[in-house]
Design an enzyme around this catalytic site. Sequence first.
Site: not given
Length: 330
Positions: A186, A243
């Site tokens: 990620k 994020t």
Amino acid sequence: MSTVGVLGAGAWGTALAQMLASDGREVLIWAREKELVEEINSAHSNSLFLPSAALADTVRATGNLADMARLDTLLVVTPAQHMGSVLSAMPAHPRDLVLCSKGIEAGTGRLMNHAAKSAAPDSAIAVLSGPTFAHEVAAGLPTAVTLACGDGEAQWERLAPVIARPAFRPYYSDDVIGAEIGGSVKNVLAIACGVVDGLGLGQNARAALIARGYAEMLRFGEALGARAETLAGLCGLGDLVLTCSSTSSRNFSLGKALGEGQRAEDLMADRRTVAEGAHTAPVLVELAARHAVAMPIVTAVYGLLKGDAPREVVSGLLSRPLRAEQGSAE
């Protein structure tokens, strides 16, 4: 009461120490910088990495790794690329190491749990990962995470009472690899989403990138032995959404600056805090090739970090052959 400490006094390590101290527990935090140790102990603040937080009086700092070796539980929050060397420098290790650093070791391609087990073979390894901004955790805002225990339910029974707080809720897993893959991949995808924002390509493009990036995370994770349901949870999809959507993410901010035309080498040279995805991207590309996993978005981010023009990279992704969304190798 089990003694607990935090190895690393960056923003995330400081936030975790403050969270652990929220019930009055004494928490020991290790910092490399002598001046930071003195500031935490005298002013109960960390102006270098988390200036917004007023630390509890029960958070105490040390610069001596031997002090951390005497604890029962240690949350390891050093930058991923230095975790192995810091653990190796300790004279001994606590029974439980909870890895909170997200990344893959450059040069070796090792996941953090492999690096930790090599440095501390007698410790039980767990991984804490999920959608967490440090300043929100330090402020006591509600947060949920995955706590993946390599020693299974027995380790969970030891760790859950040490880590859980009313506003900090861990969920049990025994899929250590899945928890690590989600947190590592990620970071790279967040850089890509930042580029989309920096180029002004819109919300549609960012949503599409998150979905297709998640498909890359899933393919890569399953190739390394992760379970799909783990990556669909807090430490995978949950962390990815967070994020990839906010400038509070260092990786997103790095990508946004790249999209706005700044040079990668200048951005990395000026950053006091680590955008771990920049270190993870090249080793992730190498591992994906080794396991024959197609990761075009991750590969594009690696190109951006090497100096490729953002609009040309986006054009290359958009010109890829059309294919089925599900069941395709890429």
